[in-house]
Design an enzyme around this catalytic site. Structure first.
Site, mmCIF file in Angstrom:
data_model
loop_
_atom_site.group_PDB
_atom_site.id
_atom_site.type_symbol
_atom_site.label_atom_id
_atom_site.label_comp_id
_atom_site.label_asym_id
_atom_site.label_seq_id
_atom_site.Cartn_x
_atom_site.Cartn_y
_atom_site.Cartn_z
ATOM 1 N N HIS A 1 9.155 -8.980 1.194
ATOM 2 C CA HIS A 1 9.082 -7.790 0.344
ATOM 3 C C HIS A 1 9.814 -8.103 -0.962
ATOM 4 C CE1 HIS A 1 7.957 -4.720 3.494
ATOM 5 N NE2 HIS A 1 8.478 -5.628 4.294
ATOM 6 N N HIS B 1 6.135 -11.825 5.765
ATOM 7 C CA HIS B 1 5.953 -11.383 4.385
ATOM 8 C C HIS B 1 7.304 -11.092 3.775
ATOM 9 C CE1 HIS B 1 5.413 -8.132 7.294
ATOM 10 N NE2 HIS B 1 6.095 -7.353 6.459
ATOM 11 N N GLN C 1 9.907 -4.690 11.254
ATOM 12 C CA GLN C 1 8.657 -5.424 11.033
ATOM 13 C C GLN C 1 7.510 -4.708 11.735
ATOM 14 O OE1 GLN C 1 8.605 -9.570 12.293
ATOM 15 N NE2 GLN C 1 6.657 -9.951 11.248
ATOM 16 N N SER C 2 6.451 -4.442 10.995
ATOM 17 C CA SER C 2 5.289 -3.757 11.566
ATOM 18 C C SER C 2 4.016 -4.587 11.462
ATOM 19 C CB SER C 2 5.081 -2.402 10.882
ATOM 20 O OG SER C 2 4.861 -2.570 9.500
ATOM 21 N N ILE D 1 0.824 -1.209 0.000
ATOM 22 C CA ILE D 1 0.000 0.000 0.000
ATOM 23 C C ILE D 1 0.863 1.266 0.000
ATOM 24 C CG2 ILE D 1 -0.237 0.354 2.507
ATOM 25 C CD1 ILE D 1 -3.282 0.631 2.023
HETATM 26 P P1 5GP Z 1 7.021 -4.576 7.521
HETATM 27 O O1 5GP Z 1 7.240 -3.166 8.006
HETATM 28 O O2 5GP Z 1 6.243 -5.384 8.534
HETATM 29 O O3 5GP Z 1 8.262 -5.288 7.048
HETATM 30 O O4 5GP Z 1 6.127 -4.442 6.231
HETATM 31 C C1 5GP Z 1 4.740 -4.239 6.290
HETATM 32 C C2 5GP Z 1 4.328 -3.682 4.961
HETATM 33 O O5 5GP Z 1 2.928 -3.782 4.865
HETATM 34 C C3 5GP Z 1 4.691 -2.205 4.775
HETATM 35 O O6 5GP Z 1 5.533 -2.064 3.632
HETATM 36 C C4 5GP Z 1 3.339 -1.536 4.595
HETATM 37 O O7 5GP Z 1 3.364 -0.490 3.649
HETATM 38 C C5 5GP Z 1 2.443 -2.683 4.150
HETATM 39 N N1 5GP Z 1 1.049 -2.538 4.514
HETATM 40 C C6 5GP Z 1 0.563 -2.153 5.732
HETATM 41 N N2 5GP Z 1 -0.781 -2.158 5.710
HETATM 42 C C7 5GP Z 1 -1.148 -2.569 4.455
HETATM 43 C C8 5GP Z 1 -2.420 -2.765 3.839
HETATM 44 O O8 5GP Z 1 -3.497 -2.597 4.429
HETATM 45 N N3 5GP Z 1 -2.407 -3.174 2.537
HETATM 46 C C9 5GP Z 1 -1.244 -3.385 1.852
HETATM 47 N N4 5GP Z 1 -1.357 -3.773 0.567
HETATM 48 N N5 5GP Z 1 -0.033 -3.208 2.417
HETATM 49 C C10 5GP Z 1 0.018 -2.804 3.708
#
Ligand code: 5GP
Ligand code: ZN
Length: 116
Positions: A104, A102, A96-97, A33
């Site tokens: 990337h 996942h 990680q959020s 997103i």
């Molecule tokens: P992290 O920070 O955990 O490695 O990556 C989480 C990713 O999820 C981020 O890049 C963020 O932009 C994406 N993300 C968060 N909420 C959503 C959502 O509702 N839809 C999509 N398609 N991506 C999301």
């Protein structure tokens, strides 16, 4: 975090919309997103696994399927030859959020190393 409260489980169940670009028996991919590159997909397992630290030895085939998905997406998106990055963050200190693992898949621009 439980499956019930998991954003990516909700995407898998169709409760939250996402632009799906790949599906297999074990993995699903959709566009991020908030893309950090011209191509930025997230590949997730259908099974809820919170972090890399929670991957079980029985999950090895599932984890392998995430990379098969990444390879497929890179070919489809035309970034396989120029290069791309497939990376998974583990826990908050690494960025990680969302606590459903996942991969990337980032490409379409020059990617510097090391990351920040
Ligand atoms: P992290 O920070 O955990 O490695 O990556 C989480 C990713 O999820 C981020 O890049 C963020 O932009 C994406 N993300 C968060 N909420 C959503 C959502 O509702 N839809 C999509 N398609 N991506 C999301
Ligand atoms: Zn989940």
């Amino acid at each position: 975090m439980s499956t019930d409260n998991c954003l990516f489980c909700k995407i898998l169940e169709g409760e939250i919309p996402a632009e799906l670009i790949y599906e297999s028996d074990t993995a699903v991919a959709f566009r991020d997103i908030n893309p950090q590159a011209p191509i930025h997909a997230l590949v997730i397992p259908r099974k809820h696994i919170s972090t890399i630290n929670d991957i079980d030895v029985d999950d090895e085939a599932i984890i392998g399927s995430l990379y098969s998905a990444a390879r497929h997406i890179a070919a489809e998106e035309g970034i396989a030859d120029e290069g791309y990055r497939a990376v998974m963050n583990c826990n908050e200190g690494a960025g990680q959020s969302v606590f459903h693992i996942h991969l990337h898949v980032l490409g379409g621009r020059r990617l510097d190393w090391p990351p920040g």
